[in-house]
Scaffold this motif. Structure first.
Motif, PDB file in Angstrom:
ATOM      1  N   GLU A  33       0.819  -1.203   0.000  1.00 50.17           N
ATOM      2  CA  GLU A  33       0.000   0.000   0.000  1.00 50.17           C
ATOM      3  C   GLU A  33       0.857   1.257   0.000  1.00 50.17           C
ATOM      4  O   GLU A  33       1.898   1.295   0.638  1.00 50.17           O
ATOM      5  CB  GLU A  33      -0.858  -0.013   1.260  1.00 50.17           C
ATOM      6  N   THR A  34       0.407   2.274  -0.721  1.00 52.11           N
ATOM      7  CA  THR A  34       1.038   3.596  -0.620  1.00 52.11           C
ATOM      8  C   THR A  34       0.241   4.357   0.423  1.00 52.11           C
ATOM      9  O   THR A  34      -0.977   4.254   0.445  1.00 52.11           O
ATOM     10  CB  THR A  34       0.868   4.386  -1.932  1.00 52.11           C
ATOM     11  N   ILE A  59      -0.523   8.235   2.133  1.00 51.33           N
ATOM     12  CA  ILE A  59      -0.343   9.683   2.114  1.00 51.33           C
ATOM     13  C   ILE A  59      -0.948  10.193   3.419  1.00 51.33           C
ATOM     14  O   ILE A  59      -1.583   9.430   4.145  1.00 51.33           O
ATOM     15  CB  ILE A  59      -1.031  10.318   0.888  1.00 51.33           C
ATOM     16  N   ASN A  66      -4.654   9.301   4.266  1.00 44.05           N
ATOM     17  CA  ASN A  66      -5.220   7.972   4.496  1.00 44.05           C
ATOM     18  C   ASN A  66      -4.334   7.025   5.308  1.00 44.05           C
ATOM     19  O   ASN A  66      -4.624   5.847   5.413  1.00 44.05           O
ATOM     20  CB  ASN A  66      -5.643   7.334   3.163  1.00 44.05           C
TER      21      ASN A  66
HETATM   22  C1  NAG Z   1      -3.863   6.297  -0.109  1.00 42.95           C
HETATM   23  O1  NAG Z   1      -3.757   7.192  -1.187  1.00 42.95           O
HETATM   24  C2  NAG Z   1      -2.846   6.778  -2.196  1.00 42.95           C
HETATM   25  C3  NAG Z   1      -2.693   7.906  -3.172  1.00 42.95           C
HETATM   26  O2  NAG Z   1      -3.940   8.390  -3.556  1.00 42.95           O
HETATM   27  C4  NAG Z   1      -3.367   5.504  -2.806  1.00 42.95           C
HETATM   28  O3  NAG Z   1      -2.435   5.051  -3.777  1.00 42.95           O
HETATM   29  C5  NAG Z   1      -3.511   4.444  -1.720  1.00 42.95           C
HETATM   30  O4  NAG Z   1      -4.093   3.280  -2.239  1.00 42.95           O
HETATM   31  C6  NAG Z   1      -4.366   4.954  -0.588  1.00 42.95           C
HETATM   32  N1  NAG Z   1      -4.281   4.015   0.500  1.00 42.95           N
HETATM   33  C7  NAG Z   1      -5.326   3.723   1.241  1.00 42.95           C
HETATM   34  C8  NAG Z   1      -5.103   2.840   2.405  1.00 42.95           C
HETATM   35  O5  NAG Z   1      -6.430   4.172   1.022  1.00 42.95           O
END
Ligand code: NAG
Ligand code: NAG
Ligand code: NAG
Ligand code: NAG
Ligand code: NAG
Ligand code: NAG
Ligand code: NAG
Ligand code: NAG
Ligand code: NAG
Ligand code: NAG
Ligand code: NAG
Ligand code: NAG
Length: 637
Positions: free
Chosen positions: A258-259, A261, A264
């Motif tokens: 997972e990324t 930011i 989130n």
């Molecule tokens: C959080 O945001 C990033 C960038 O928008 C997205 O790639 C990622 O899936 C998100 N992670 C979660 C846990 O929602």
């Protein structure tokens, strides 16, 4: 003579608290406590609430002392504190950034500590003694962990020849080039993590990392504190006597691949009683002492585990970015046969776990409160470096309305700019989080963009944000906050101080992992100067300490409708961000030696060059490190 040395050694090796049940790195089975191990995050824990009461009694006198020494005009400190409806709650937060952050932070902390030589006369000495919370993230958590786990020692004591923070040889060869010594070191670490695996716990790179860190942070303990747990703080005299602030370590929760930011991420905090998150994704806290226990919806099966919350593993979890250090081996010019050895070893880990601290079992398995299905369903909890979501200063735990923090002293030692200086990005990220789901209704003051931080010299001297609570009410408009009693007067004022060169170019690469004592001490000294307006000599009139006093009392004054003194008004004019922006691109910044001014040039080492430098300087060490990691993991799998 020899006997004397041995005796001295024994005296130095302190063993303060009861440790892990096995008295080693290996977790062990213990009786379960009464009741659930996990609770909903809708309030403070009973333990924290009780502790805060005790701390406040101690604090009161210390805060009066601090304010009296601040030479504030038209202000009666005793009267103010004794008659306060809410005695100002002070939080202090230290950012991440590797050893740079730990050492700059140490200097900044020493400027707040009345135990530092000259701390009260030249700095803000006594502020630490008047604080309630002390938060650290990544490199900042190494600082907080060191101070907290070593009997609330002082930075002064560490510099005066304590055995802590001997960083000369780095993690790779703490014994110098003494091969036997190092071999023992690798062997011991390897045995430790092997024992945890044998006890049935899955490992991650953070186990190795946390053990290696302990040799530098907890070196006063025998066996580099292999059996020292975070929860033993509960039994430490300095904590039980309310002598020290409440330590908090921040990390992020994240699923593999997972990324994250700022909007989130799941921000986890680890305090002496609990580990967990205020964010909706988890919205629960686990008793930190019983981490490692199998729980479902907060209930154990009758058998509990303790000793999992190893003090090195906890700060290692906040700084997992450094697992990357291990993995960067193939970007250096080491012989290719070693690279392939590496690849082989790392093949034991699934790739997604590289930068992860794995907590098995997952304390938040099937919790009814959290709304993140992936976390709830997982058998393990994945924790990563607290800075991975860009919020490099651990502010979120201090924004929680339940904690009633009035003022946060935020020390930023991040490497945001090309030349590894901070530019306020971490504050922007914390600001951005509010109004989004994971912010859960918390409010953070207005801050500008990072270009403005540089252009308007907001990193040149301490800058106050959220000076006027009335101007923050608009931040509540977009909020779904159901908490009627939470208002702008509960949002802390943020006193932001950025790393800056006064007597030393402290913009050192995050990846530098070894320091001579002399350099270490120069960085610490520079940190003191950064936090103290160059030992309170930067201003024509020595008013900085008084201005800090004005920031501390501000919210309580606002709540009571009290007007500021003329002195405080002048202070706020000088230190508060006034809402102006200058978003123009700057060609780069050269902070001159006295740190107060800035010009058009750059200085220091570019982040992009840091890696090349690492390769050049660190090559031998990297070779050592590869051997280390190879040994450790060959032994464990
Ligand atoms: C959080 O945001 C990033 C960038 O928008 C997205 O790639 C990622 O899936 C998100 N992670 C979660 C846990 O929602
Ligand atoms: C901890 O520090 C205090 C001073 O603050 C000292 O009195 C005490 O003996 C120390 N305890 C240990 C176990 O070193
Ligand atoms: C530091 O402040 C505390 C609390 O105000 C006080 O008890 C202690 O004596 C002070 N120590 C020094 C060295 O001034
Ligand atoms: C205290 O403040 C007054 C006026 O603001 C100033 O004249 C005096 O020098 C200050 N004293 C100290 C010790 O800073
Ligand atoms: C500032 O004070 C600290 C702490 O006493 C000291 O180590 C440092 O040398 C001082 N710096 C200057 C520029 O005087
Ligand atoms: C109960 O939990 C403990 C750890 O908390 C674990 O070692 C044990 O295997 C579990 N027992 C059963 C029957 O699941
Ligand atoms: C390092 O190795 C990994 C896996 O073996 C590979 O994916 C990555 O591209 C390599 N990086 C460099 C800079 O060679
Ligand atoms: C501000 O941050 C952005 C995004 O990280 C970066 O591209 C930009 O260079 C930064 N600007 C300044 C002035 O530091
Ligand atoms: C005051 O609030 C406005 C929004 O209403 C905001 O744009 C501005 O930056 C705030 N000023 C300060 C100094 O925080
Ligand atoms: C920032 O500092 C520089 C150098 O001291 C000065 O020239 C400039 O006017 C300052 N900018 C502002 C907005 O104060
Ligand atoms: C940065 O400023 C200092 C002091 O003015 C100067 O000595 C140095 O050469 C400058 N660095 C660069 C890269 O221009
Ligand atoms: C103030 C606020 O919005 N609190 C929410 C935080 O998250 C939990 C769990 O999702 C909610 O129950 C609270 O209402």
């Amino acid at each position: 003579m020899k006997l004397l040395v041995v005796l001295l050694f024994l005296v130095q090796v302190i063993r303060v608290y009861s440790w892990s049940p096995t008295n080693s790195y290996k977790p062990g089975k213990v009786d379960c406590p009464d009741g659930d191990l996990v609770r909903t995050a809708d309030s403070l824990s009973d333990e924290e609430t009780k502790w805060l009461k005790g701390r406040q009694d101690v604090l009161k006198g210390n805060l009066i002392d601090f304010l009296l020494k601040s030479n504030m005009s038209d202000f009666d400190a005793e009267d103010f504190v004794n008659n306060a409806k809410r005695i100002p709650t002070i939080g202090v937060a230290f950012s991440g950034g590797g050893y740079r952050a730990m050492l700059c932070g140490a200097g900044q902390l020493s400027a707040l500590d009345n135990r530092t030589d000259g701390g009260s006369e030249k700095g803000l000495g006594g502020l630490l003694q008047a604080s309630t919370y002390l938060a650290g993230l990544s490199g900042g958590s190494w600082l907080v962990g060191t101070i907290a786990m070593n009997n609330f020692t002082s930075v002064q004591d560490i510099m005066d020849g304590n055995r802590i923070w001997k960083l000369k040889h780095g993690m790779l060869d703490p014994g110098g080039w003494n091969v036997i010594n190092d071999a023992e070191y690798y062997d011991d670490i390897s045995d430790d993590i092997q024992s945890k695996k044998d006890a049935g716990f899955e490992l991650s790179l953070t186990d190795t990392w946390g053990r290696a860190l302990s040799y530098q942070l907890y070196s006063n303990y025998s066996n580099a504190a292999s059996g020292l747990t975070w929860s033993t703080l509960q039994e430490a005299d300095v904590f039980k006597n309310y002598e020290m602030p409440f330590p908090l370590v921040v990390a992020d929760g994240r699923a593999p691949y997972e990324t994250i930011i700022s909007g989130n991420s799941t921000i986890m905090e680890i305090n002496p009683f609990e580990m967990g998150s205020w964010d909706p994704s988890i919205y629960s806290f686990m008793k930190v002492k019983y981490l490692g226990t199998n729980v479902k919806d907060g209930k154990s099966n009758g058998t509990c585990v303790a000793g999992y919350d190893n003090a090195g593993f906890i700060v290692g979890s906040s700084s997992t970015l450094f697992n990357q250090f291990v993995l960067q081996i193939n970007t250096t010019s080491i012989p290719s046969f070693l690279k392939s050895v590496f690849k082989d070893i790392l093949g034991h880990f699934s790739k997604e776990n590289d930068d992860i601290a794995l907590y098995q079992a997952n304390p938040f398995k099937d919790v009814s409160t959290g709304d993140n299905k992936e976390i709830k369903d997982s058998d393990s909890l994945y924790v990563v470096d607290g800075g991975e979501d860009g919020q490099n200063i651990p502010l979120y735990p201090l924004l929680q309305p339940e904690r009633h923090v009035d003022v946060v002293f935020a020390y930023d030692n991040s490497a945001d700019t090309e030349f590894s200086w901070p530019d306020g990005t971490s504050l922007m990220k914390s600001y951005e989080r509010q109004g989004q789901g994971q912010g859960n209704g918390t409010v953070f003051p207005y801050v500008p963009d990072n270009a403005t931080f540089i252009n308007l010299n907001l990193t040149a001297k301490p800058t106050f944000f959220g000076c006027d609570a009335k101007n923050l009410t608009s931040l509540f408009d977009n909020h779904s906050s159901k908490n009627q009693s939470y208002s702008a007067y509960d949002v802390p004022l943020v006193v932001y101080t950025a790393n800056r060169p006064f007597s030393y170019e402290s913009n050192i690469s995050t990846f530098k992992l070894s320091y001579e004592d002399a350099e270490r001490n120069q960085i610490i000294k520079n940190g003191f100067e950064t936090a103290s307006r160059l030992n309170r000599t930067a201003d024509e009139e020595d008013d900085f300490r008084a201005c800090v006093g004005c920031a501390i009392i501000r919210r309580e004054q606002e709540r009571n409708g009290q007007e500021q003194s003329d002195q405080c008004k002048a202070c706020f004019k000088k230190y508060c961000w006034d809402g102006k922006l200058d978003t123009s691109d700057t060609p780069g910044v050269n902070f001159t030696q006295n740190g107060l001014t800035s010009g058009p040039q750059n200085n220091g080492v570019k982040t992009s060059e840091a890696r090349a430098l690492l390769e050049k300087e660190g090559i031998l060490k990297m070779l050592g490190y590869s051997a280390f990691v190879a040994l450790t993991f060959v032994f464990s799998f």
